[in-house]
Design a protein around this motif. Structure first.
Motif, short mmCIF file in Angstrom:
data_model
loop_
_atom_site.label_atom_id
_atom_site.label_comp_id
_atom_site.label_asym_id
_atom_site.label_seq_id
_atom_site.Cartn_x
_atom_site.Cartn_y
_atom_site.Cartn_z
N TYR A 81 0.85 -1.19 0.00
CA TYR A 81 0.00 0.00 0.00
C TYR A 81 0.88 1.24 0.00
CZ TYR A 81 -4.70 1.95 0.90
OH TYR A 81 -5.91 2.57 0.79
N ALA A 82 0.76 2.09 -1.02
CA ALA A 82 1.48 3.36 -1.07
C ALA A 82 0.50 4.48 -1.33
CB ALA A 82 2.56 3.33 -2.16
N ASP A 83 0.61 5.55 -0.54
CA ASP A 83 -0.36 6.62 -0.66
C ASP A 83 0.13 7.86 0.07
OD1 ASP A 83 -2.92 7.73 -1.41
OD2 ASP A 83 -3.50 7.54 0.69
N HIS A 84 -0.49 9.00 -0.24
CA HIS A 84 -0.12 10.27 0.40
C HIS A 84 -1.32 10.98 1.03
CE1 HIS A 84 -1.25 13.08 -3.14
NE2 HIS A 84 -1.65 11.86 -3.46
N ILE A 106 4.30 15.86 -1.29
CA ILE A 106 4.58 14.48 -1.69
C ILE A 106 3.33 13.91 -2.36
CG2 ILE A 106 4.93 12.13 -0.80
CD1 ILE A 106 7.47 13.66 -0.84
N CYS A 107 3.53 13.09 -3.39
CA CYS A 107 2.44 12.33 -3.99
C CYS A 107 2.88 10.87 -4.09
CB CYS A 107 2.06 12.89 -5.36
SG CYS A 107 3.36 12.81 -6.61
N THR A 108 1.97 10.02 -4.50
CA THR A 108 2.28 8.59 -4.53
C THR A 108 3.36 8.28 -5.55
OG1 THR A 108 -0.01 8.17 -3.90
CG2 THR A 108 1.26 6.29 -4.66
N SER A 109 3.36 8.97 -6.69
CA SER A 109 4.40 8.74 -7.70
C SER A 109 5.78 9.05 -7.14
CB SER A 109 4.14 9.62 -8.93
OG SER A 109 3.00 9.18 -9.63
N LEU A 110 5.88 10.08 -6.30
CA LEU A 110 7.16 10.42 -5.69
C LEU A 110 7.56 9.39 -4.63
CD1 LEU A 110 6.74 14.29 -5.38
CD2 LEU A 110 8.22 13.06 -6.99
N ILE A 111 6.59 8.84 -3.92
CA ILE A 111 6.88 7.78 -2.95
C ILE A 111 7.46 6.56 -3.67
CG2 ILE A 111 5.85 6.14 -1.33
CD1 ILE A 111 3.81 8.36 -0.64
N ILE A 112 6.82 6.16 -4.78
CA ILE A 112 7.31 5.02 -5.55
C ILE A 112 8.68 5.32 -6.15
CG2 ILE A 112 6.87 3.53 -7.54
CD1 ILE A 112 5.04 3.04 -5.08
N ASN A 113 8.88 6.54 -6.59
CA ASN A 113 10.19 6.93 -7.13
C ASN A 113 11.28 6.75 -6.08
OD1 ASN A 113 11.99 8.37 -9.10
ND2 ASN A 113 12.06 9.86 -7.44
N GLN A 114 10.99 7.12 -4.84
CA GLN A 114 11.96 6.93 -3.77
C GLN A 114 12.24 5.45 -3.52
OE1 GLN A 114 10.11 9.01 -0.51
NE2 GLN A 114 10.50 11.04 -1.38
N LEU A 115 11.19 4.64 -3.52
CA LEU A 115 11.37 3.21 -3.29
C LEU A 115 12.18 2.55 -4.40
CD1 LEU A 115 7.78 2.25 -2.03
CD2 LEU A 115 9.86 2.50 -0.66
N LEU A 116 12.02 3.03 -5.64
CA LEU A 116 12.74 2.47 -6.79
C LEU A 116 14.06 3.19 -7.05
CD1 LEU A 116 9.82 1.83 -9.32
CD2 LEU A 116 10.85 0.25 -7.67
N GLU A 117 14.42 4.10 -6.13
CA GLU A 117 15.69 4.83 -6.21
C GLU A 117 15.86 5.55 -7.55
OE1 GLU A 117 18.62 1.86 -5.27
OE2 GLU A 117 18.23 2.01 -3.11
N GLY A 118 14.76 6.14 -8.01
CA GLY A 118 14.82 6.99 -9.19
C GLY A 118 14.91 6.28 -10.51
N LYS A 119 14.58 5.00 -10.55
CA LYS A 119 14.78 4.22 -11.77
C LYS A 119 13.93 4.73 -12.93
CE LYS A 119 15.14 -0.60 -13.28
NZ LYS A 119 14.97 -2.03 -12.87
N TYR A 120 12.73 5.19 -12.63
CA TYR A 120 11.82 5.71 -13.67
C TYR A 120 11.33 7.10 -13.26
CZ TYR A 120 12.02 0.80 -14.91
OH TYR A 120 12.47 -0.45 -15.23
N ALA A 121 12.28 7.94 -12.88
CA ALA A 121 11.97 9.20 -12.22
C ALA A 121 11.17 10.15 -13.11
CB ALA A 121 13.25 9.88 -11.75
N LEU A 122 11.34 10.08 -14.42
CA LEU A 122 10.59 11.00 -15.28
C LEU A 122 9.08 10.78 -15.16
CD1 LEU A 122 12.79 11.06 -18.51
CD2 LEU A 122 12.54 12.86 -16.79
N TRP A 123 8.68 9.54 -14.93
CA TRP A 123 7.25 9.28 -14.73
C TRP A 123 6.77 9.82 -13.38
CZ3 TRP A 123 3.95 8.55 -18.37
CH2 TRP A 123 4.34 7.95 -19.57
N ALA A 124 7.67 9.88 -12.41
CA ALA A 124 7.32 10.51 -11.13
C ALA A 124 7.13 12.01 -11.32
CB ALA A 124 8.39 10.23 -10.09
N VAL A 125 7.93 12.61 -12.17
CA VAL A 125 7.76 14.03 -12.49
C VAL A 125 6.39 14.26 -13.12
CG1 VAL A 125 8.61 15.95 -13.90
CG2 VAL A 125 10.24 14.44 -12.74
#
Length: 326
Positions: A81-84, A106-125
């Protein structure tokens, strides 16, 4: 083991799930989403068993009872569960992995970006822009070395994905969010999605038309706390409610904003944006009324009884009075 991905139908929910599935594809996963305000999604899946659920960008507090059923000892289920949004107390279960961060930027995309260590960071943007978190999106983009032309593309993509999520029902939307996620899925880079996806061209045309109509309206209430607008009970106004609210907030960052649209039963659907200069209080305000919820910077009420409108406007002014917002 079965797989089930449950996600909010806005830009943040789509971009959060897209990052996860680029990292760990699950082509056999069942997908469940809905319009942005359809937040009690777990109510639809309380009977699942032996299932690994991924739940993204929907309030745990609003799904608590259903989540408890899903996590029952004999279910064989696990939940990521990931959420803001406001969550309240988390269930005490070893089958639950929760990443909840309700901070305003913070939003959920940024939370996932942190967990994935920026692997798909443009989608978090993209997801952050869609959630009207321009400052957070731009900060991450700077870290990635994104130029201004590419930044504009990412912002437009986020806004358009978010625009598609608003409506009273799926019939108001151009695309079912599950279908829209399917159109996003083939693209590892937002640039390629922007250039090639037919869905985005459709959304761009709809967005421009709907916003032209919305921008012709004036406030029905205005004071030193904020502005309140009301749009007619039509599909275009329900679609544009979120992005229009975000636009109004950018126009006057020192003020709060509320946007009203009438539901079929004459109740009012309300989108609230806290002042961008002080992103707090929207969730507190909306939770004071039936069917209200959200996060500190942006929240809403699904069905405010029309006779409570004066009470809402009074509470809105009190909540965001300048002397109380510092």
């Amino acid at each position: 083991m079965n797989f089930l991905d449950v996600f909010n139908g806005d830009a943040d929910g789509i971009c959060a799930l897209h990052q996860l599935r680029l990292h760990e594809p699950r082509p056999d996963a069942r997908l469940l989403s809905g319009v942005k305000r359809d937040i009690a999604l777990l109510d639809q899946v309380t009977e699942v068993s032996d299932t690994a659920l991924t739940v993204l960008d929907i309030s745990l507090d609003k799904n608590r009872e259903s989540l408890d059923k899903i996590l029952a000892a004999d279910s064989g289920n696990t939940v990521f569960y990931a959420d803001h949004h406001y969550a309240g107390e988390l269930p005490n279960s070893e089958r639950l992995t929760a990443h909840i961060d309700p901070q305003p930027l913070i939003c959920t995309s940024l939370i996932i970006n942190q967990l994935l260590e920026g692997k798909y960071a443009l989608w978090a943007v993209v997801g952050a822009f869609g959630d009207n978190l321009d400052e957070s999106a731009e900060q991450l983009a700077r870290q990635l070395g994104v130029d201004q032309a590419a930044l504009a593309l990412l912002k437009e993509t986020g806004i358009l994905l978010n625009y598609n999520g608003y409506g009273a029902s799926l019939e108001d939307l151009f695309f079912d969010p599950v279908e829209l996620f399917g159109q996003v899925q083939p693209y590892a880079h937002p640039r390629d999605f922007y250039a090639n996806a037919a869905a985005l061209r459709t959304l761009k045309e709809g967005y421009q038309s709907d916003m032209e109509q919305a921008m012709s309206f004036s406030p029905v209430h205005q004071d030193n706390s904020g502005r309140v607008y009301q749009l007619p009970a039509e599909a275009w106004s329900r679609r544009v409610a979120g992005v229009y609210s975000n636009t109004l907030a950018r126009q006057k960052p020192e003020l709060a904003h509320a946007l009203l649209t009438e539901n079929v039963d004459k109740s009012l659907r309300i989108s609230v944006r806290a002042p961008l200069s002080h992103r707090n209080g929207a969730d507190v305000l909306c939770r004071r009324f039936p069917s209200g919820g959200g996060r500190a910077a942006a929240a809403g009420i699904n069905a405010l009884p029309s006779e409570q409108l004066d009470d809402f406007i009074r509470a809105f002014s009190e909540q965001f009075h300048p002397s109380d917002s510092v």
